[in-house]
Design a protein around this motif. Structure first.
Motif, mmCIF file in Angstrom:
data_model
loop_
_atom_site.group_PDB
_atom_site.id
_atom_site.type_symbol
_atom_site.label_atom_id
_atom_site.label_comp_id
_atom_site.label_asym_id
_atom_site.label_seq_id
_atom_site.Cartn_x
_atom_site.Cartn_y
_atom_site.Cartn_z
ATOM 1 N N ALA A 32 2.359 -9.721 -29.769
ATOM 2 C CA ALA A 32 3.082 -9.341 -30.994
ATOM 3 C C ALA A 32 4.025 -10.431 -31.484
ATOM 4 N N ARG A 33 4.041 -11.564 -30.788
ATOM 5 C CA ARG A 33 4.971 -12.628 -31.163
ATOM 6 C C ARG A 33 4.588 -13.222 -32.516
ATOM 7 N N VAL A 34 5.596 -13.396 -33.362
ATOM 8 C CA VAL A 34 5.427 -14.010 -34.676
ATOM 9 C C VAL A 34 6.341 -15.222 -34.739
ATOM 10 N N ARG A 35 5.784 -16.360 -35.095
ATOM 11 C CA ARG A 35 6.588 -17.579 -35.236
ATOM 12 C C ARG A 35 6.890 -17.763 -36.717
ATOM 13 N N ALA A 36 8.121 -17.411 -37.102
ATOM 14 C CA ALA A 36 8.519 -17.462 -38.508
ATOM 15 C C ALA A 36 8.820 -18.881 -38.965
ATOM 16 N N LEU A 37 9.360 -19.705 -38.069
ATOM 17 C CA LEU A 37 9.616 -21.115 -38.363
ATOM 18 C C LEU A 37 8.972 -21.956 -37.278
ATOM 19 N N ARG A 38 8.327 -23.057 -37.679
ATOM 20 C CA ARG A 38 7.537 -23.858 -36.752
ATOM 21 C C ARG A 38 7.989 -25.322 -36.764
ATOM 22 N N GLY A 39 9.151 -25.578 -36.187
ATOM 23 C CA GLY A 39 9.617 -26.952 -36.054
ATOM 24 C C GLY A 39 10.092 -27.577 -37.352
ATOM 25 N N VAL A 40 10.970 -26.891 -38.062
ATOM 26 C CA VAL A 40 11.467 -27.389 -39.350
ATOM 27 C C VAL A 40 12.494 -28.501 -39.129
ATOM 28 N N ASN A 41 12.327 -29.596 -39.855
ATOM 29 C CA ASN A 41 13.275 -30.708 -39.875
ATOM 30 C C ASN A 41 13.751 -30.900 -41.306
ATOM 31 N N LEU A 42 15.078 -30.982 -41.478
ATOM 32 C CA LEU A 42 15.617 -30.998 -42.838
ATOM 33 C C LEU A 42 17.028 -31.571 -42.839
ATOM 34 N N ASP A 43 17.293 -32.499 -43.757
ATOM 35 C CA ASP A 43 18.646 -32.956 -44.069
ATOM 36 C C ASP A 43 18.930 -32.622 -45.522
ATOM 37 N N VAL A 44 20.143 -32.159 -45.788
ATOM 38 C CA VAL A 44 20.595 -31.940 -47.162
ATOM 39 C C VAL A 44 21.871 -32.737 -47.363
ATOM 40 N N GLU A 45 21.797 -33.719 -48.239
ATOM 41 C CA GLU A 45 22.936 -34.599 -48.474
ATOM 42 C C GLU A 45 23.998 -33.917 -49.329
ATOM 43 N N ARG A 46 25.210 -34.392 -49.191
ATOM 44 C CA ARG A 46 26.320 -33.876 -49.985
ATOM 45 C C ARG A 46 26.038 -34.097 -51.470
ATOM 46 N N GLY A 47 26.176 -33.038 -52.245
ATOM 47 C CA GLY A 47 25.941 -33.128 -53.679
ATOM 48 C C GLY A 47 24.515 -32.833 -54.105
ATOM 49 N N ASP A 48 23.632 -32.540 -53.148
ATOM 50 C CA ASP A 48 22.246 -32.249 -53.516
ATOM 51 C C ASP A 48 22.119 -30.796 -53.976
ATOM 52 N N TYR A 49 21.048 -30.526 -54.704
ATOM 53 C CA TYR A 49 20.735 -29.191 -55.226
ATOM 54 C C TYR A 49 19.280 -28.954 -54.847
ATOM 55 N N VAL A 50 19.063 -28.123 -53.825
ATOM 56 C CA VAL A 50 17.751 -27.965 -53.204
ATOM 57 C C VAL A 50 17.225 -26.552 -53.440
ATOM 58 N N ALA A 51 16.009 -26.454 -53.916
ATOM 59 C CA ALA A 51 15.318 -25.169 -54.036
ATOM 60 C C ALA A 51 14.299 -25.068 -52.909
ATOM 61 N N ILE A 52 14.372 -23.991 -52.132
ATOM 62 C CA ILE A 52 13.393 -23.729 -51.083
ATOM 63 C C ILE A 52 12.468 -22.620 -51.579
ATOM 64 N N MET A 53 11.176 -22.939 -51.651
ATOM 65 C CA MET A 53 10.202 -22.015 -52.212
ATOM 66 C C MET A 53 9.177 -21.611 -51.158
ATOM 67 N N GLY A 54 8.511 -20.505 -51.423
ATOM 68 C CA GLY A 54 7.452 -20.044 -50.540
ATOM 69 C C GLY A 54 7.101 -18.609 -50.836
ATOM 70 N N ALA A 55 5.874 -18.231 -50.521
ATOM 71 C CA ALA A 55 5.443 -16.849 -50.709
ATOM 72 C C ALA A 55 6.111 -15.949 -49.683
ATOM 73 N N SER A 56 5.969 -14.649 -49.860
ATOM 74 C CA SER A 56 6.473 -13.700 -48.876
ATOM 75 C C SER A 56 5.852 -13.999 -47.516
ATOM 76 N N GLY A 57 6.692 -14.071 -46.482
ATOM 77 C CA GLY A 57 6.210 -14.382 -45.145
ATOM 78 C C GLY A 57 6.148 -15.860 -44.831
ATOM 79 N N SER A 58 6.611 -16.705 -45.752
ATOM 80 C CA SER A 58 6.552 -18.154 -45.539
ATOM 81 C C SER A 58 7.642 -18.655 -44.597
ATOM 82 N N GLY A 59 8.696 -17.843 -44.408
ATOM 83 C CA GLY A 59 9.802 -18.249 -43.547
ATOM 84 C C GLY A 59 11.053 -18.654 -44.297
ATOM 85 N N LYS A 60 11.020 -18.575 -45.633
ATOM 86 C CA LYS A 60 12.164 -19.074 -46.400
ATOM 87 C C LYS A 60 13.416 -18.214 -46.195
#
Length: 257
Positions: A32-60
């Motif tokens: 029954a194990r579900v892996r919602a996130l699979r090794g995400v790597n991410l930097d967000v710099e100061r002053g950035d404006y980031v949109a994270i998109m994905g369908a339902s169940g994508s992990g967003k």
């Protein structure tokens, strides 16, 4: 070694507001194990404006909850404004959430029978700020979102768009390092959506760091960077405008004048 406080400065000269490394989130066990996130790597710099998109169940939404310190990853590391979240205890996490992160939710999450002003003051109450200062800061935040004429109105006396603007003011009042917005226009009509996005554009242009969850391309078009998740993995990371420049839609408006 003791855990750092939420005010511990980073050793980096200019650390990113967010630094995520090998983030994994699993739910359940065995078959029954579900892996919602699979090794995400991410930097967000100061002053950035980031949109994270994905369908339902994508992990967003899972990623948003972890970035907002509302959930913990199964493995991996996450730093916000130079603090390693994994090393903080519950009290330190509460301080970090209150001081460093401003939240805007799809459902507004305002307190009924409290005025707009009192709702915006609430994070400052939890932060132990004195009455005079929190009143002044709350009024200034409401002015930023164009609601100086609605400060004494309760949520049921406000339109959906006005309620979301109160929620944005509440998120801003602590001067957080990061503004997290989870589908902030999801419950709004077209006109109110435009009002809220214009406010976010102005905040971005003034240097505010924003991470926005959305499934709408029109909303993501306002961001400087678009990240797309599929099955818990980043499959697209696209820059639409420089970190230190205005959001794309503001640039388009200027060009149209």
């Amino acid at each position: 070694m003791s855990a750092p406080s939420a005010d511990t400065p980073s050793t980096d000269a200019t650390p990113p507001v967010l630094r995520v490394r090998d983030l994994i989130k699993e739910y359940g066990e065995g078959d029954a194990r579900v892996r919602a996130l699979r090794g995400v790597n991410l930097d967000v710099e100061r002053g950035d404006y980031v949109a994270i998109m994905g369908a339902s169940g994508s992990g967003k939404s899972t990623l948003m909850n972890i970035l907002g310190c509302l959930d913990i990853p199964t493995s991996g590391t996450y730093e916000i404004d130079g603090s390693d979240v994994g090393r903080l205890d519950e009290r330190q996490l509460a301080i970090l959430r209150n001081r460093r992160v401003g939240f805007v939710f799809q459902s507004f999450n305002l307190i009924p029978r409290m005025s707009a002003l009192a709702n915006v003051e609430l994070p400052l109450v939890y932060g132990g700020i004195g009455q005079a200062e929190r009143r002044a800061r709350a009024l200034a935040a409401l002015e930023q979102v164009g609601l100086t004429d609605r400060v004494h109105h309760e949520p049921n006396q406000l339109s959906g768009g006005q309620q979301q603007r109160v929620a944005v003011a509440r998120a801003l009042v602590t001067a957080p390092a990061l503004l997290l917005a989870d589908e902030p226009t999801g419950n709004l009509d077209t006109a109110s959506t435009g009002d809220v996005l214009e406010i976010l554009d102005r905040l971005s242009a003034s240097g505010r760091t924003i991470v926005l969850i959305t499934h709408e391309n029109d909303v993501a078009a306002h961001a400087k960077r678009v990240i797309r998740l599929v099955d818990g993995e980043i499959v697209e990371d696209r820059r639409q405008a420089p970190v230190d420049g205005p959001p794309p839609r503001m640039t388009e408006k200027a060009a149209a004048r």
